[in-house]
Design a protein around this motif. Structure first.
Motif, mmCIF file in Angstrom:
data_model
loop_
_atom_site.group_PDB
_atom_site.id
_atom_site.type_symbol
_atom_site.label_atom_id
_atom_site.label_comp_id
_atom_site.label_asym_id
_atom_site.label_seq_id
_atom_site.Cartn_x
_atom_site.Cartn_y
_atom_site.Cartn_z
ATOM 1 N N LYS A 2 37.865 57.220 63.555
ATOM 2 C CA LYS A 2 38.529 58.234 63.944
ATOM 3 C C LYS A 2 37.884 59.385 64.548
ATOM 4 N N ASN A 3 38.203 60.064 65.666
ATOM 5 C CA ASN A 3 37.504 60.999 66.321
ATOM 6 C C ASN A 3 38.104 62.343 66.600
ATOM 7 N N ASN A 36 40.871 56.085 70.920
ATOM 8 C CA ASN A 36 40.113 55.006 69.896
ATOM 9 C C ASN A 36 40.269 53.632 70.105
ATOM 10 N N VAL A 39 34.445 52.662 70.497
ATOM 11 C CA VAL A 39 33.466 53.049 69.754
ATOM 12 C C VAL A 39 32.248 53.426 70.517
#
Length: 66
Positions: A2-3, A36, A39
């Motif tokens: 997650k970010n 998402n 990556v």
């Protein structure tokens, strides 16, 4: 993984294009990271965190499943 790239970008009042230019990638790459679907590499993660004045671990969180 997650970010919080989208939230941090909006907090800094940057567009996807502006952030992309700051870190040397395309707008599509920023979009893919935000949803998402992509990556980022370690180097790109560091560049993004630096653009926000944060640590990498403040932006990107590894989800651990039990």
């Amino acid at each position: 993984m997650k970010n919080t790239v989208k939230e941090e970008r909006q907090r800094k009042q940057l567009t996807q294009v502006q952030l992309a230019e700051l870190v040397g990638v395309s707008r599509q790459t920023i979009f893919s990271i935000e949803i998402n679907k992509y990556v980022p590499s370690v180097i790109l993660s560091i560049k993004i965190a630096k653009a926000f004045g944060k640590k990498v671990e403040d932006i990107f969180k590894l989800e651990v499943s039990d």
